[in-house]
Design an enzyme around this catalytic site. Structure first.
Site, PDB file in Angstrom:
ATOM      1  CD  GLU A   1     -30.034  82.561  11.557  1.00 59.53           C
ATOM      2  OE1 GLU A   1     -30.317  82.529  10.244  1.00 59.53           O
ATOM      3  OE2 GLU A   1     -28.883  83.513  11.104  1.00 59.53           O
TER       4      GLU A   1
ATOM      5  CD  GLU B   1     -25.624  83.134  12.991  1.00 59.31           C
ATOM      6  OE1 GLU B   1     -25.196  82.934  11.496  1.00 59.31           O
ATOM      7  OE2 GLU B   1     -25.850  82.138  13.401  1.00 59.31           O
TER       8      GLU B   1
END
Ligand SMILES: *[C@@H]1O[C@H](CO)[C@@H](O)[C@H](O)[C@H]1NC(C)=O
Ligand SMILES: *[C@@H]1O[C@H](CO)[C@@H](O)[C@H](O)[C@H]1NC(C)=O
Ligand SMILES: *[C@@H]1O[C@H](CO)[C@@H](O)[C@H](O)[C@H]1NC(C)=O
Ligand SMILES: *[C@@H]1O[C@H](CO)[C@@H](O)[C@H](O)[C@H]1NC(C)=O
Ligand SMILES: *[C@@H]1O[C@H](CO)[C@@H](O)[C@H](O)[C@H]1NC(C)=O
Ligand SMILES: *[C@@H]1O[C@H](CO)[C@@H](O)[C@H](O)[C@H]1NC(C)=O
Length: 822
Positions: A400, A497
């Protein structure tokens, strides 16, 4: 926390031979706190917390609020010391090293120069790493949880050996690139030969080697005998995980011989990013041995804050549970640790594909030279340690951080952005990526997750929107919108995710809490929730379709809430995953061709509400039982669009099959199905999602007596020649809080033993949604759980993980279904 290692050596004379000598320093050490107020024995490998716990100086760090009370442990400085005799005269050896296996790389200290002394600075970047973050307990990582030893050698020593099987598509043959690194301490070159053998492939090769003084890398290129057909390694559900034994023998000057053996697996992996007809952007999917494979699974986090507690048995249990839930992939998340060898060995053996992040997560990292040097050592070490594992199918630079930068999570000033982008490119592209691609030519590298892949590269390695559905992978969380509505989910290429939280079971919480903690509003309940507003969000989401627990008794209400959050989580992740699986062959409005669904998260690090489907210790939550169904190789997926009910047949199989689809309507008020219809000879294409059934809901209801959306529920399954081929799936036509005709179900079980397995014969007095069987702390799992019981009887098996008995099970057994909480 700073750790120091203090070694007091005593030497005794013994002649040095040609062979190397190793002295393990595992075992008992002394541990001393910074100011000496505490001194205790402790094991290496081990950690300070475990040592304190063993000496009864602290309680279980996971108990109640202990993670707060014990923060001082990680803030203090600890010194590990050990006095030991080296049973040989180190002055007679050309080199004596102290080898220290850290969590990121191996540190060597030349012991000849520090005969008696102290050494610190062996503990590297790990405080940067954040596995105590949002969802975990508040312990910074620490630890000497790997090996410490002394090695002495003359002439030369093998530092490491690693290999890559490489497929030559043109010649249609397999080759093996073997790399070994030697430390040559002799002042003259060392000569000898090396012999590599893979007996089952009738492959053997011998060649001479010459090692000049210094650090020397020897590269071997072994051609696998073309006369023998090589069986490739396949992910779980697609074939066998065949591997071949290899031995490698170095015979060198002075009678020095070094033998190593390893298991070699052959497989290819490609990440396909290419244009898709009817859709802007690029595909993002993996081909294994040339076959496109839908990646289904979850995300892996550290199995404990204290890695010395992660045993082989625990790893096997958790990974076997992933496979038992029909998963084929785990993403090792970049906020955790590089897992131990055994983790990857088990993944190889079980056919679990691993998406391996490098350990950088949710932060803007520096790019100064000192930091880069430590990262370079770490990445080179991990790449060569792990690259022989077929299970690892891709490297990813970080978790991320592309998104964090481009979505400006940390509020950096716009004028500083170029500097941060430059640091990002320096760290992940010019260093990590370069090192990995040099070390390993056999698998793809992506710089981040989520990323737009090739599009991110084209935009200078950072995309203005790394969450673009037309490129790469996305992460997606939305706790507020109605999760039964598939339209809220991104029809992306790959979703690495997504998830919802739930509470772990009462039996798991009971062990680390006390009576005053057992209510939803207790200080404990708030303390264990590390995701802001998590407890509220769970109830808000559950409240969209279910009546919330109404008991005035706080304990009853707490237990009901635990149950309901698990129902909510299971149902939400089911809806979302089924949406991704049925989107694999579709492009709608330019979106689709989804080829991966990895929910967040598989396992848990402690006993707390979280997104995990396996509780701390391995107990299956309702979600994990659901995953076993929604990841099944053949699955009928039902959903509605504008009042029309559709069923898609999703197939992960390699060949087409002809199936019968049975659709049933059940009234909530009756244990006999109201209506049933069969459609025969439907063709399910290999590796596709195919439309099997389509009917307006009003028409479906009209053909079936008194059915309304509130009175009835639809079930459907696939079969062939009378044999069930898929799980029985269902579709709710209204929220359960609006269901009409549901009666309180009285469910009983008769338990019997059959070999190592226990049989639960269940009987219900009424249709029961989300039937949950629980045997408390008895380790094991059921064959199914959390199911919709539409018939009077059902048989479920219990597979214990430790020996148990019928009477023990009878004592612990509890059953809950939805109406029990009203
Ligand atoms: C020693 O350190 C511990 C932990 O930091 C602290 O609680 C204690 O007061 C210290 N003792 C002395 C004598 O300074
Ligand atoms: C630990 O050591 C560091 C560096 O020497 C020092 O700054 C810090 O105050 C020490 N912490 C304690 C609790 O003694
Ligand atoms: C492969 O088989 C051929 C024909 O039997 C034989 O001549 C050749 O030596 C074999 N090659 C190897 C590497 O065993
Ligand atoms: C997988 O292994 C089994 C058992 O060894 C064997 O019968 C089967 O043929 C193998 N399958 C493939 C596709 O190689
Ligand atoms: C391969 O090696 C393993 C471990 O050394 C051994 O247990 C096994 O028997 C070997 N298999 C064959 C076919 O030689
Ligand atoms: C499926 O049925 C079709 C005819 O409807 C037949 O041609 C085909 O061979 C069948 N496929 C399989 C795998 O049985």
């Amino acid at each position: 926390m700073r750790l120091r290692l203090l070694l007091l050596l005593a030497v005794c004379g013994a002649a040095a031979g040609a062979a190397a000598r190793t002295l393990s320093l595992r075992g008992r050490w002394r541990i001393r706190s910074g100011n000496g107020s505490l001194e205790l024995p402790g094991d290496v490998p081990g950690c300070v917390h475990t040592a304190l716990l063993q000496q009864n100086l602290i309680q279980d760090p996971y108990y109640r609020f202990n993670d707060l009370s014990y923060r001082w442990i990680s803030l203090d400085n600890w010194t590990y010391s050990k006095e030991f005799k080296i049973p040989f005269d180190i002055s007679k050896w050309q080199k004596v090293n102290l080898i220290f296996e850290g969590v990121d790389t191996v540190t060597k200290v030349l012991l000849n120069d520090v005969t008696i002394g102290e050494t610190d600075n062996m503990f590297k970047r790990y405080e940067q790493c954040s596995f105590g973050w949002d969802w975990g307990p508040s312990f910074p990582t620490q630890g000497i949880w790997k090996d410490v030893r002394v090695e002495a050698y003359n002439l030369c020593q093998l530092n490491y050996f690693t290999f890559s099987p490489i497929y030559d598509a043109r010649a249609q043959e397999w080759n093996l690139e073997i790399e070994s690194s030697f430390d040559v301490v002799s002042s003259k070159p060392v000569y000898g030969h090396v012999m590599v053998a893979l007996p089952k492939l009738q492959t053997q090769q011998t060649q001479g080697i010459e090692l000049q003084p210094g650090e020397r890398v020897v590269e071997l290129f072994v051609k696998i005998n073309k006369n023998i057909s090589v069986e490739t390694w396949w992910p779980h559900g697609h074939g066998n995980q065949t591997g071949y034994n290899m031995t490698i023998l170095f015979e060198l000057d002075g009678g020095l011989s070094i033998e190593k053996s390893a298991k070699v697996y052959f497989r290819t992996v490609e990440l396909i990013e290419e244009p898709i007809k009817g859709s802007p952007g690029l595909s993002f999917y993996f081909k294994i041995n040339g076959l496109p494979i839908f990646l289904k699974g979850s995300n892996w986090i550290p199995a404990d804050s204290f890695q010395d507690r992660v045993t082989s048995d625990l790893l096997r249990l958790l990974l076997q549970s992933a496979v038992d839930a029909n998963m084929n992939t785990l993403r090792v998340w970049g906020g955790g640790v590089y897992e131990q060898d055994e983790f990857y060995e088990l993944c190889d053996e079980l056919g679990i594909m691993v998406w391996q992040d490098f350990m950088f997560a949710c932060a803007l990292y520096p790019a100064g030279q000192g930091f880069l040097d430590s990262v370079r050592a770490e990445v080179a070490y991990q790449a060569r340690r792990l690259k022989s594992h077929p299970s690892i199918i891709t490297w990813s630079g970080n978790n991320e951080n592309e998104a964090a930068l481009m979505m400006n999570w940390y509020g950096i000033h716009i004028s500083d952005l170029p500097t941060y982008i430059n640091d990002y490119v320096t760290l992940y592209v010019k260093n990590i990526r370069e090192i990995v691609l040099t070390a390993d030519k056999t698998r793809p590298f992506i710089t981040s997750s989520p990323t737009n892949g090739a599009e991110s590269v084209a935009e200078g390695w950072v995309s203005h929107n790394p969450y673009d559905k037309h490129f790469g992978d996305v992460h997606f969380y939305d706790y507020i919108s109605d999760c039964w509505n598939w339209k809220i989910f991104p029809k992306a290429r790959f979703v690495s995710e997504y998830g919802y939280q739930s509470w772990p079971s009462f039996s798991t919480l009971e062990k680390i809490s006390s009576e005053e903690d057992w209510s939803c509003g207790s200080r404990f309940s708030l303390h264990r929730q590390h995701h802001a507003d998590g407890n509220t969000e769970m109830l808000l989401q559950a409240g969209l379709h279910f009546k919330l627990p109404q008991s005035k008794d706080p304990l009853r209400s707490f237990k009901d809430t635990i149950y309901l959050t698990q129902v909510m989580q299971a149902q939400c992740v089911k809806t979302q995953t089924e949406f991704y699986r049925r989107s694999r062959s579709q492009v709608v409005h330019g979106e689709g061709h989804t080829m991966g669904a990895l929910y967040w998260q598989l396992n848990d690090i402690w006993q707390a509400p979280s997104w995990a489907s396996l509780e701390y210790g391995g107990k299956w939550k309702m979600l994990h039982y659901f995953a076993r169904h929604f990841f099944a190789p053949l699955l009928p997926v039902g959903f509605e669009n504008q009042d029309v009910f559709f069923i898609y047949g999703v197939s992960d199989l390699r060949s087409e099959c002809n199936v019968t689809l049975t659709v049933r309507l059940h009234a909530w008020s009756s244990l006999e199905p109201l209506c049933s219809r069969r459609t025969r000879r439907l063709v399910m294409k290999a590796g596709k999602a195919t439309l099997l059934y389509k009917e307006p809901v009003p028409r479906l209801l009209k053909t079936c007596g008194t059915c309304t959306r509130q009175r009835c529920v639809v079930s459907f399954h696939l079969s062939a020649a009378g044999q069930l081929l898929s799980p029985t799936n269902y579709h709710f036509l209204s929220s359960l809080k609006e269901a009409v005709g549901l009666h309180k179900a009285h469910i009983t079980a008769v338990i019997s033993q059959r070999g190592d397995t226990f049989v639960f014969d269940l009987e219900t007095s009424a249709v029961a949604p989300f039937v949950w069987l629980d045997v408390g702390n008895i380790p094991g799992r059921f064959s199914d759980n959390g199911f919709l019981m539409t018939g009077k009887t059902r048989t479920v098996l219990f597979y214990p993980w430790k020996p148990t008995s019928k009477s023990e099970l009878e004592r612990s057994f509890q059953v809950t279904s939805l109406t029990d909480i009203y």
